[in-house]
Motif scaffolding. Sequence first.
Motif, PDB file in Angstrom:
ATOM      1  N   PRO A 123       0.836  -1.200   0.000  1.00  0.00           N
ATOM      2  CA  PRO A 123       0.000   0.000   0.000  1.00  0.00           C
ATOM      3  C   PRO A 123       0.869   1.247   0.000  1.00  0.00           C
ATOM      4  N   LEU A 124       0.218   2.398  -0.005  1.00  0.00           N
ATOM      5  CA  LEU A 124       0.921   3.667   0.171  1.00  0.00           C
ATOM      6  C   LEU A 124       1.184   3.910   1.652  1.00  0.00           C
ATOM      7  N   ILE A 125       2.240   4.641   1.946  1.00  0.00           N
ATOM      8  CA  ILE A 125       2.386   5.204   3.279  1.00  0.00           C
ATOM      9  C   ILE A 125       1.546   6.482   3.324  1.00  0.00           C
ATOM     10  N   HIS A 126       1.401   7.045   4.510  1.00  0.00           N
ATOM     11  CA  HIS A 126       0.571   8.251   4.639  1.00  0.00           C
ATOM     12  C   HIS A 126       1.090   9.379   3.750  1.00  0.00           C
ATOM     13  N   ASP A 127       2.399   9.569   3.724  1.00  0.00           N
ATOM     14  CA  ASP A 127       2.960  10.635   2.890  1.00  0.00           C
ATOM     15  C   ASP A 127       2.664  10.403   1.413  1.00  0.00           C
ATOM     16  N   GLY A 128       2.526   9.148   1.018  1.00  0.00           N
ATOM     17  CA  GLY A 128       2.161   8.843  -0.361  1.00  0.00           C
ATOM     18  C   GLY A 128       0.747   9.277  -0.677  1.00  0.00           C
ATOM     19  N   ARG A 129      -0.145   9.119   0.278  1.00  0.00           N
ATOM     20  CA  ARG A 129      -1.523   9.585   0.092  1.00  0.00           C
ATOM     21  C   ARG A 129      -1.552  11.110  -0.008  1.00  0.00           C
ATOM     22  N   VAL A 130      -0.788  11.766   0.853  1.00  0.00           N
ATOM     23  CA  VAL A 130      -0.725  13.227   0.824  1.00  0.00           C
ATOM     24  C   VAL A 130      -0.180  13.707  -0.523  1.00  0.00           C
ATOM     25  N   ARG A 131       0.890  13.063  -0.984  1.00  0.00           N
ATOM     26  CA  ARG A 131       1.483  13.456  -2.256  1.00  0.00           C
ATOM     27  C   ARG A 131       0.480  13.268  -3.404  1.00  0.00           C
ATOM     28  N   ALA A 132      -0.252  12.144  -3.370  1.00  0.00           N
ATOM     29  CA  ALA A 132      -1.232  11.866  -4.421  1.00  0.00           C
ATOM     30  C   ALA A 132      -2.362  12.895  -4.406  1.00  0.00           C
ATOM     31  N   PHE A 133      -2.871  13.202  -3.213  1.00  0.00           N
ATOM     32  CA  PHE A 133      -3.959  14.188  -3.113  1.00  0.00           C
ATOM     33  C   PHE A 133      -3.495  15.553  -3.613  1.00  0.00           C
ATOM     34  N   ASN A 134      -2.307  15.959  -3.216  1.00  0.00           N
ATOM     35  CA  ASN A 134      -1.794  17.266  -3.636  1.00  0.00           C
ATOM     36  C   ASN A 134      -1.513  17.302  -5.138  1.00  0.00           C
ATOM     37  N   THR A 135      -1.140  16.160  -5.710  1.00  0.00           N
ATOM     38  CA  THR A 135      -0.963  16.105  -7.162  1.00  0.00           C
ATOM     39  C   THR A 135      -2.310  16.243  -7.862  1.00  0.00           C
ATOM     40  N   GLY A 136      -3.338  15.603  -7.313  1.00  0.00           N
ATOM     41  CA  GLY A 136      -4.683  15.779  -7.861  1.00  0.00           C
ATOM     42  C   GLY A 136      -5.142  17.222  -7.795  1.00  0.00           C
ATOM     43  N   ARG A 137      -4.818  17.876  -6.690  1.00  0.00           N
ATOM     44  CA  ARG A 137      -5.147  19.306  -6.559  1.00  0.00           C
ATOM     45  C   ARG A 137      -4.394  20.125  -7.620  1.00  0.00           C
ATOM     46  N   LYS A 138      -3.135  19.759  -7.857  1.00  0.00           N
ATOM     47  CA  LYS A 138      -2.347  20.435  -8.889  1.00  0.00           C
ATOM     48  C   LYS A 138      -2.986  20.241 -10.264  1.00  0.00           C
ATOM     49  N   PHE A 139      -3.463  19.030 -10.540  1.00  0.00           N
ATOM     50  CA  PHE A 139      -4.149  18.786 -11.811  1.00  0.00           C
ATOM     51  C   PHE A 139      -5.403  19.644 -11.923  1.00  0.00           C
ATOM     52  N   ARG A 140      -6.167  19.680 -10.850  1.00  0.00           N
ATOM     53  CA  ARG A 140      -7.429  20.427 -10.865  1.00  0.00           C
ATOM     54  C   ARG A 140      -7.197  21.916 -11.136  1.00  0.00           C
ATOM     55  N   ASN A 141      -6.166  22.477 -10.540  1.00  0.00           N
ATOM     56  CA  ASN A 141      -5.955  23.919 -10.613  1.00  0.00           C
ATOM     57  C   ASN A 141      -4.967  24.361 -11.694  1.00  0.00           C
ATOM     58  N   GLY A 142      -4.167  23.415 -12.210  1.00  0.00           N
ATOM     59  CA  GLY A 142      -3.083  23.857 -13.071  1.00  0.00           C
ATOM     60  C   GLY A 142      -2.987  23.272 -14.459  1.00  0.00           C
ATOM     61  N   LEU A 143      -3.760  22.240 -14.776  1.00  0.00           N
ATOM     62  CA  LEU A 143      -3.626  21.632 -16.095  1.00  0.00           C
ATOM     63  C   LEU A 143      -4.182  22.506 -17.212  1.00  0.00           C
ATOM     64  N   GLY A 144      -5.250  23.226 -16.918  1.00  0.00           N
ATOM     65  CA  GLY A 144      -5.867  24.043 -17.953  1.00  0.00           C
ATOM     66  C   GLY A 144      -6.924  23.302 -18.740  1.00  0.00           C
ATOM     67  N   TYR A 145      -7.215  22.070 -18.346  1.00  0.00           N
ATOM     68  CA  TYR A 145      -8.287  21.277 -18.961  1.00  0.00           C
ATOM     69  C   TYR A 145      -8.775  20.283 -17.915  1.00  0.00           C
ATOM     70  N   PRO A 146     -10.020  19.822 -18.026  1.00  0.00           N
ATOM     71  CA  PRO A 146     -10.531  18.881 -17.032  1.00  0.00           C
ATOM     72  C   PRO A 146     -10.088  17.456 -17.340  1.00  0.00           C
ATOM     73  N   ILE A 147      -9.968  16.649 -16.322  1.00  0.00           N
ATOM     74  CA  ILE A 147      -9.800  15.199 -16.491  1.00  0.00           C
ATOM     75  C   ILE A 147     -11.207  14.601 -16.493  1.00  0.00           C
ATOM     76  N   ASP A 148     -11.542  13.914 -17.574  1.00  0.00           N
ATOM     77  CA  ASP A 148     -12.886  13.337 -17.695  1.00  0.00           C
ATOM     78  C   ASP A 148     -12.953  11.893 -17.213  1.00  0.00           C
ATOM     79  N   ARG A 149     -11.847  11.171 -17.386  1.00  0.00           N
ATOM     80  CA  ARG A 149     -11.882   9.735 -17.125  1.00  0.00           C
ATOM     81  C   ARG A 149     -10.513   9.273 -16.627  1.00  0.00           C
ATOM     82  N   VAL A 150     -10.542   8.336 -15.669  1.00  0.00           N
ATOM     83  CA  VAL A 150      -9.312   7.806 -15.074  1.00  0.00           C
ATOM     84  C   VAL A 150      -9.279   6.297 -15.266  1.00  0.00           C
ATOM     85  N   PHE A 151      -8.122   5.785 -15.694  1.00  0.00           N
ATOM     86  CA  PHE A 151      -7.871   4.349 -15.730  1.00  0.00           C
ATOM     87  C   PHE A 151      -6.700   4.065 -14.797  1.00  0.00           C
ATOM     88  N   VAL A 152      -6.787   2.944 -14.063  1.00  0.00           N
ATOM     89  CA  VAL A 152      -5.811   2.704 -13.012  1.00  0.00           C
ATOM     90  C   VAL A 152      -5.383   1.240 -12.982  1.00  0.00           C
TER      91      VAL A 152
END
Length: 264
Positions: free
Chosen positions: A44-73
Amino acid sequence: MASKETHNKRPDFYQNVVVMRHGDRMDNFDPHWVTTAPRPWDPPLIHDGRVRAFNTGRKFRNGLGYPIDRVFVSPFLRCIQTASEVVSALCVLRDDPSIHTSDGLPIDSSKVKVSVELGLCEMMSREAIIPALAPKDGNWGFDVTEREAMLPAGTMDKNAKRVYKELPKWEEPVLGTRARYEQVIKDLADNYHTENLLLVTHGEGVGVALSAFLKNATVYEVDYCAYVELKRPIFKEDQSFKVGEFEVLTPSGQTGVGYFLPSA
């Protein structure tokens, strides 16, 4: 592939594909974890990994300049947990800078659809997984329904078109892995060419996303939650669409992928 006629034509729109690595994995920070883990190949992720992932998602939301419509994992737990944090950050109803994980966070689940894609899985070889840690019976235990239940409620698209119906076989050749990642990126993009995609995968997959589409590039490092942005033109022709070639967007700031190009 775009026809010759489309090269002189203005695209009707562009498709964006972001290919991202998972966050900080447990076994790289607690070497004793594997000695008692029931599934030592699937940390699994460690806690800091979850924090890093959430903050990266926030970066995508505010900084990509386009929306993410669909995620594959990828079905590996560290990727599922990373996708869960990123999707929550993308769908948050009210962004509070003091919040750094998805715990108890209300989201608008209609904003992004998520699916598990087996073709985005880890390199299925000793290059990435120590043979002694691989399942002795060959059963990797990836229950897709179980993994889907770990993702934010209401975001799953159970009708999504998957590229791989089963995991690649163990001891997959390295070149075969790289070809798989490149083809899965192309196939998912083609299947959903009117949407912007986020693919949450492993370090090698992110490296391929750059080296396969940026001529002569050599990747030497992919950090946790590092990502590559791809963009291609889409042309509408009668009742169908033609697609152009992917371009790797020049990183504007640190994206966590280290690479070099040969000198001119």
